[in-house]
Design a protein around this motif. Structure first.
Motif, short mmCIF file in Angstrom:
data_model
loop_
_atom_site.label_atom_id
_atom_site.label_comp_id
_atom_site.label_asym_id
_atom_site.label_seq_id
_atom_site.Cartn_x
_atom_site.Cartn_y
_atom_site.Cartn_z
N ARG A 280 0.69 -0.97 0.02
CA ARG A 280 -0.11 0.19 0.12
C ARG A 280 0.87 1.34 -0.13
NH1 ARG A 280 -2.44 1.64 5.00
NH2 ARG A 280 -1.39 3.53 4.86
N TRP A 281 0.05 2.47 -0.85
CA TRP A 281 0.91 3.30 -0.46
C TRP A 281 0.97 3.85 1.39
CZ3 TRP A 281 -2.31 8.18 -3.35
CH2 TRP A 281 -3.44 8.79 -2.32
N HIS A 282 1.80 4.70 1.41
CA HIS A 282 1.89 5.70 2.41
C HIS A 282 2.33 7.72 2.49
CE1 HIS A 282 2.03 2.16 5.88
NE2 HIS A 282 2.88 1.44 4.67
N LEU A 283 1.20 8.06 2.85
CA LEU A 283 0.79 9.77 2.82
C LEU A 283 2.22 9.93 3.46
CD1 LEU A 283 -2.15 9.72 1.48
CD2 LEU A 283 0.49 9.41 -0.04
N SER A 284 3.06 10.46 3.25
CA SER A 284 2.94 11.58 4.50
C SER A 284 2.70 13.30 5.17
CB SER A 284 4.92 12.16 4.70
OG SER A 284 4.67 12.69 3.16
N ASP A 285 2.24 14.46 4.18
CA ASP A 285 1.77 15.16 4.63
C ASP A 285 1.01 15.81 3.56
OD1 ASP A 285 4.88 16.78 5.11
OD2 ASP A 285 3.45 16.23 4.07
N VAL A 286 0.55 16.74 4.49
CA VAL A 286 -1.38 17.69 3.42
C VAL A 286 -0.43 19.28 3.19
CG1 VAL A 286 -2.83 18.66 2.60
CG2 VAL A 286 -2.75 16.29 3.25
N LEU A 287 -0.16 19.37 1.91
CA LEU A 287 0.86 20.96 2.34
C LEU A 287 -0.33 21.57 1.43
CD1 LEU A 287 4.22 20.29 1.07
CD2 LEU A 287 3.13 20.29 3.34
N LEU A 288 -0.16 23.18 2.62
CA LEU A 288 -0.89 24.29 1.07
C LEU A 288 0.19 24.57 0.14
CD1 LEU A 288 -1.74 26.39 4.19
CD2 LEU A 288 -3.26 25.14 3.48
N PRO A 289 -0.06 25.54 -0.71
CA PRO A 289 0.09 26.00 -1.86
C PRO A 289 1.93 26.59 -1.21
CG PRO A 289 -2.54 26.56 -2.56
CD PRO A 289 -1.61 26.45 -1.07
N THR A 290 1.90 27.57 -0.04
CA THR A 290 3.32 27.94 0.21
C THR A 290 4.06 26.98 0.54
OG1 THR A 290 1.84 28.08 2.65
CG2 THR A 290 1.98 29.90 0.96
N GLY A 291 3.79 25.90 1.38
CA GLY A 291 4.71 24.91 0.97
C GLY A 291 4.02 24.02 3.14
N ALA A 292 2.80 25.02 3.45
CA ALA A 292 3.05 25.56 5.04
C ALA A 292 1.95 24.43 5.38
CB ALA A 292 2.76 26.61 5.39
N GLU A 293 2.10 24.02 6.72
CA GLU A 293 0.53 22.15 6.18
C GLU A 293 0.25 23.32 7.53
OE1 GLU A 293 2.39 18.90 8.76
OE2 GLU A 293 4.38 19.79 8.52
N PRO A 294 -0.95 23.18 7.69
CA PRO A 294 -2.51 23.11 7.86
C PRO A 294 -2.41 22.21 9.11
CG PRO A 294 -3.16 22.80 5.70
CD PRO A 294 -1.78 22.34 5.72
N LEU A 295 -3.17 22.91 10.26
CA LEU A 295 -3.79 22.36 11.10
C LEU A 295 -4.99 21.39 10.61
CD1 LEU A 295 -2.95 24.53 14.14
CD2 LEU A 295 -1.45 22.89 13.31
#
Length: 185
Positions: free
Chosen positions: A16-31
């Motif tokens: 299976r795949w593993h996802l690390s994170d989700v980022l905004l267009p700016t590269g920041a991580e939303p909460l």
């Protein structure tokens, strides 16, 4: 009586795949684990830490629920006021959505749960009185509003809880990757 389940990622699925994170267009991580809507997110981008088979449901390394659009729609049909569905682009995979739980419920039964709280003597004295670890989560169902179907637990935001109605809707649509742990009440 309504049954509740902790929604987890089935990490035992081979290949299976593993996802690390989700980022905004700016590269920041939303909460996405704060129990609040994300405003003006712009196009979201998910990152894959290990390639493999795409799942219907997965949690990122930072506990962000990701689902196919059909699965997100099934959850939203029941829990629309508890949920913000946001499109996310992940390695060219179309139709994926972040399931942002926007409801937080204070519902830990401290008399039957097992937990450790931070103290002023710990290296994070600023968190004194908050849950440091919950090893056995028991819900106080009388504290859960009847219309709560997809929520995080106040004080232990890593716990993502779904009602039996949401679990059944997810299973009807197909939710490869989701694991449901029934919680004692």
């Amino acid at each position: 009586m309504t049954r509740y389940f902790q929604l987890r990622d089935d990490v035992t699925i081979r290949g299976r795949w593993h996802l690390s994170d989700v980022l905004l267009p700016t590269g920041a991580e939303p909460l996405f684990d704060a129990g609040e809507p994300v405003r003006d997110s712009g196009p979201l981008r998910g990152t894959v830490s290990h390639t493999g088979s795409v799942l219907d449901f997965t949690l990122t390394s930072f506990n962000v629920p990701i689902a196919t659009s059909s699965l997100a729609h099934a959850v939203s049909n029941i829990a629309s006021s508890d949920l913000q569905c946001l499109p996310v682009e992940i390695a060219g995979q179309a139709g994926m959505m972040v399931l942002n739980a926007v409801r937080v419920v204070r519902c830990i039964d401290e008399t039957r749960s097992e937990f450790v709280k931070w103290t002023k003597h710990d290296h994070r004295a600023d968190l004194a009185g908050q849950y440091r670890q919950v090893t056995k989560l028991v819900l106080a169902t009388d504290a859960i509003p009847a219309d709560a179907h997809f929520f995080r637990v106040e004080g232990w935001l890593v716990a993502l809880i779904v009602s039996e109605a949401v679990k059944e809707a997810m299973e009807r649509v197909g939710c490869l990757g989701a694991k449901f742990l029934e919680l004692p009440t």
